[in-house]
Design an enzyme around this catalytic site. Structure first.
Site, PDB file in Angstrom:
ATOM      1  N   ASP A  20      38.459  39.468  31.526  1.00  0.00           N
ATOM      2  CA  ASP A  20      39.204  40.236  32.662  1.00  0.00           C
ATOM      3  C   ASP A  20      40.598  40.384  32.506  1.00  0.00           C
ATOM      4  O   ASP A  20      41.103  40.194  31.138  1.00  0.00           O
ATOM      5  CB  ASP A  20      38.987  38.982  33.879  1.00  0.00           C
ATOM      6  CG  ASP A  20      39.150  40.023  35.107  1.00  0.00           C
ATOM      7  OD1 ASP A  20      39.540  41.022  35.178  1.00  0.00           O
ATOM      8  OD2 ASP A  20      38.636  39.362  36.287  1.00  0.00           O
TER       9      ASP A  20
HETATM   10  C1  NOJ Z   1      40.471  42.194  37.673  1.00  0.00           C
HETATM   11  C2  NOJ Z   1      39.260  41.838  38.626  1.00  0.00           C
HETATM   12  O1  NOJ Z   1      39.010  40.357  38.279  1.00  0.00           O
HETATM   13  C3  NOJ Z   1      37.807  42.289  37.819  1.00  0.00           C
HETATM   14  O2  NOJ Z   1      36.850  42.223  38.719  1.00  0.00           O
HETATM   15  C4  NOJ Z   1      37.971  43.690  37.463  1.00  0.00           C
HETATM   16  O3  NOJ Z   1      36.785  44.319  37.029  1.00  0.00           O
HETATM   17  C5  NOJ Z   1      39.312  44.025  36.622  1.00  0.00           C
HETATM   18  N1  NOJ Z   1      40.458  43.369  37.176  1.00  0.00           N
HETATM   19  C6  NOJ Z   1      39.467  45.228  36.096  1.00  0.00           C
HETATM   20  O4  NOJ Z   1      39.962  46.046  37.315  1.00  0.00           O
END
Ligand code: NOJ
Length: 731
Positions: free
Chosen positions: A262
């Site tokens: 993430d």
């Molecule tokens: C953080 C989020 O937790 C995740 O769900 C998302 O896909 C990513 N950022 C990318 O934007």
């Protein structure tokens, strides 16, 4: 490109080039107006920008084409750049938020919705979406519950599978599809106290039995990617967790695709106190098998050094890079790096996409109360009040590319079908209280109290004129999604005040709740003649809601998540374990497992929802009273539409393993079917119960069923029905 050609390409790449395939940077590096969720533009070095294998958060065929052309021309091997984006419930046409999609109990419709999302996103140059989110969510305080399909592992499994199928289709090279990414692995939804990014503490049993289930099922549909989660699990951050990533994800689930972290999660292992510095974090990420480092900068800064020092072997690096190259190859990017980048103006909302979204809304609406058949509305004078009555903010914090101008408000939709002299609009109050801590969107209104007093006076005036008041309340869209945990599940005071004042006018009250999470609705229930949950319904929200208000469509959603009496019950879920001191069903039950000041169960339980018609369930039966491991049992019931309108019933099958080597939940959803019946019509609904459905993670730490008594309910919601029984005999 065939396998040999891909391997030859890999062998020809420098170590730096290889490392950079594992680096993802923010789209803001390429575009000034890209989505920025944390890192400022201009933070990465030129070589990283030139060689990073993928980027996220930008879309639009024209601008991506320009970026791709320049990137390929500068890349030593002309390997295309991959574009990823969070398309989680819509790109141009925004569908109901995932929690609302869960409430449809209709995986086929969810699959079609994912196909639409893929089509629109792919036409805007997107290669991969960070969806589905398969996290099990049992805690309404966690704002990301909105992004999940609910609290049940079976429902989540079916919905996540349907989404993977819809996004990816049969052939990824087909330019109307995109790669899916199952996230957030693992157990992100179990964050302690419902506080986002927080630690999770789960026994292996709970992890396997509940939290891992939907990811595992979705992975059976071969998603191209899996994303690691932010949280730590039993003290080890998921992103550096070898047990999770190697043993479970790769070995047990057989996942062969790309594992992406993430945003910033590799670097966050330093904050967790699990990695010493960026170099150590890069090493720990690689050791856990994280292929792509999303935006933490650790791989780009230190992975080459780690390879040169021998801490990360070239073989390990090659394996990860090959997975990324394979992904690009499967998407057909080597043949056509400009897939989806040819349209002049990108995707547009069509009549068909609007229709699909509108039907998704009506299927997701959950009617909780309908005293004296208040709904559907008759031809009468209607006052539309409340902050959601005429707002275009019906999408969600994740609907980046859905445009407000395309969104239809409740008032606009009502104006299309009602005679103008029979409707009035008076917003009545602001969305949030003045001191709301989550008031990111709060407008800085001077004289707050005066403004709300004025708005209220207008609403009282409109209500006095009307026969029925449609009051549209809820959370602001900025109050659910990432980093939006809440310790209160109440509506803002200012909205409750409006509701109370509307009630005082003596008119019929229809309350519509727009929300990304379960809220406390006890007081609201008492003040309302009809009460309906509308979730965050998206582009066609207004149309879908008004279709149901006016009776053009019947509400057919069922709660995908329990609505509590009070926040103190959270985490709350229907599939609780029994205790040694169960509270008697009727009566207070001193010295039993209970609250002194509240029921144990939900105000509105999982699976609950009314229709404009009524259904009678008769002749519930099992085809046999005993079953062997190689046998199946048929559980059936006859469902009859006893009302005078067409409607949908969601027939739910629940099972309880009465005695086991581990305590089993009081009931668990084992299957469901949504059927539509004309007035007076009936249908026999059958479910097959197999031994496989009865397996669980036993005290011997293996998946198995155990002999003994099972109870079965074929019913209308998780608290309904009369149990049937059978015996499982494994020999
Ligand atoms: C953080 C989020 O937790 C995740 O769900 C998302 O896909 C990513 N950022 C990318 O934007």
């Amino acid at each position: 490109m065939d396998k040999q050609a891909l391997e030859a390409l890999l062998n020809d790449m420098s170590t730096e080039e290889k490392v950079m395939q594992l680096v993802q940077i923010s789209g803001s590096e390429y575009e000034a107006d890209a989505e920025i969720t944390g890192i400022e533009r201009g933070q990465v070095k030129d070589n990283v920008k030139r060689l990073a294998g993928s980027t996220l958060g930008i879309w639009g065929s024209k601008r991506l084409r320009k970026i791709q052309e320049q990137y390929i021309s500068e890349h030593p091997h002309h390997i295309p750049l991959m574009f990823m984006l969070d398309v989680i419930h819509g790109h141009k046409t925004v569908l109901p938020c995932p929690l609302g999609q869960g409430a449809t109990f209709d995986p086929d419709a969810v699959r079609k919705g994912a196909e639409l999302q893929a089509r629109e996103a792919a036409a805007d140059g997107v290669h991969a979406t960070f969806s589905p989110m398969a996290d099990l969510c049992r805690d309404a305080r966690w704002g990301r519950i909105m992004e999940s399909t609910g609290e049940d592992k079976l429902l989540n499994s079916r919905m996540s599978k349907a989404m993977v199928e819809g996004y990816q289709g049969d052939d990824l090279k087909d330019p109307t599809h995109v790669a899916a990414c199952v996230k957030h692995f693992a157990a992100y939804g179990a964050a302690e106290g419902g506080r986002d990014y927080n630690n999770t503490e789960l026994s292996e049993h709970t992890l396997r039995e509940y939290y891992l289930r939907a990811y595992g099922e979705a992975i059976k549909k071969n998603p191209v990617m899996v994303m690691s989660s932010f949280n730590s699990i039993n003290g080890i951050p998921a992103t550096g967790n070898q047990f999770l990533m190697k043993k479970i994800l790769r070995e047990e689930f057989g996942f062969q695709g790309v594992l992406i972290s993430d945003w910033g999660a590799v670097g966050e292992m330093i904050n967790h106190g699990f990695a010493e510095d960026q170099k150590d974090a890069a090493l720990k990420g690689m050791m856990a098998g994280v292929d792509i480092d999303m935006c933490s900068g650790c791989y780009s800064a230190y992975l080459e050094e780690l390879v040169n020092e021998g801490a990360v072997s070239m073989e390990m690096l090659d394996e990860a890079v090959l997975r990324v190259l394979n992904m690009k190859n499967d998407l057909g990017l080597f043949e056509d790096p400009y897939r989806g980048l040819t349209m002049e103006s990108g995707p547009v909302i069509t009549k068909e996409s609007r229709q699909l979204a509108r039907e998704a809304v009506t299927a997701s609406l959950v009617l909780l109360e309908n005293k004296e058949n208040t709904l559907p509305l008759r031809k009468e004078k209607l006052a539309f009040v409340g902050p959601y009555a005429d707002t275009k903010r019906l999408q969600s914090s994740w609907a980046f590319s859905g445009e407000d101008e395309n969104t239809v408000t409740v008032w606009e939709a009502a104006s299309e079908v009602c005679e103008p002299e029979l409707i009035k609009l008076a917003v009545g109050c602001t969305m949030l209280d003045q001191d709301a801590m989550t008031a990111r969107e709060i407008c800085h209104v001077d004289h707050w109290q005066e403004k709300n007093d004025e708005l209220l006076a207008e609403a009282i005036h409109a209500a006095k004129w009307a026969d029925t008041v449609i009051i549209c309340l809820g959370e602001d869209i900025a109050q659910s999604g990432e980093a939006t945990s809440k310790a209160s599940l109440k509506l803002p005071m200012v909205q409750l005040r409006l509701l109370n004042e509307m009630k005082k006018t003596g008119k019929k009250i229809v309350t519509l709740i727009f929300t990304g999470r379960p809220l406390e609705l006890k007081e609201v229930r008492e003040l309302s003649d009809a009460l309906m949950v509308c979730w965050l319904p998206g582009t066609e929200g207004g149309h879908g809601v008004v279709d149901v208000l006016m009776g053009k469509a019947s509400p057919s959603g069922r709660l995908s998540v329990s609505f509590p009496y009070t926040v103190g019950q959270e985490p709350l879920h229907y599939d609780m374990y029994p205790t040694g001191r169960p509270k008697p069903e009727n009566g207070p039950g001193p010295y039993t497992s209970r609250y002194l000041d509240c029921e144990n169960g939900a105000l509105y339980p999982f699976g609950y929802g009314l229709s404009y018609t009524t259904f009678e369930y008769t002749d519930a039966k099992l085809s046999a009273q005993t079953m062997s491991a190689s046998d199946t049992i048929t559980a059936s019931v006859t469902v009859r539409n006893t009302g005078d309108r067409k409607g949908s019933a969601t027939v739910q099958l629940y099972v309880r393993d009465v005695t086991g080597s581990r305590v089993r939940p009081i009931r668990e959803l084992a299957d469901f079917k949504k059927i539509s019946l004309e007035p007076g019509a009936e249908e026999k609904v059958s479910f097959t119960i197999s031994e496989e459905m009865l397996r669980f993670w036993t005290a011997e730490e293996k998946w198995a069923s155990e002999e003994g008594k099972f109870r079965v309910w074929i019913c209308d919601n998780s608290c309904d029905g009369i149990p049937l029984e059978f015996q499982l005999k494994n020999r």
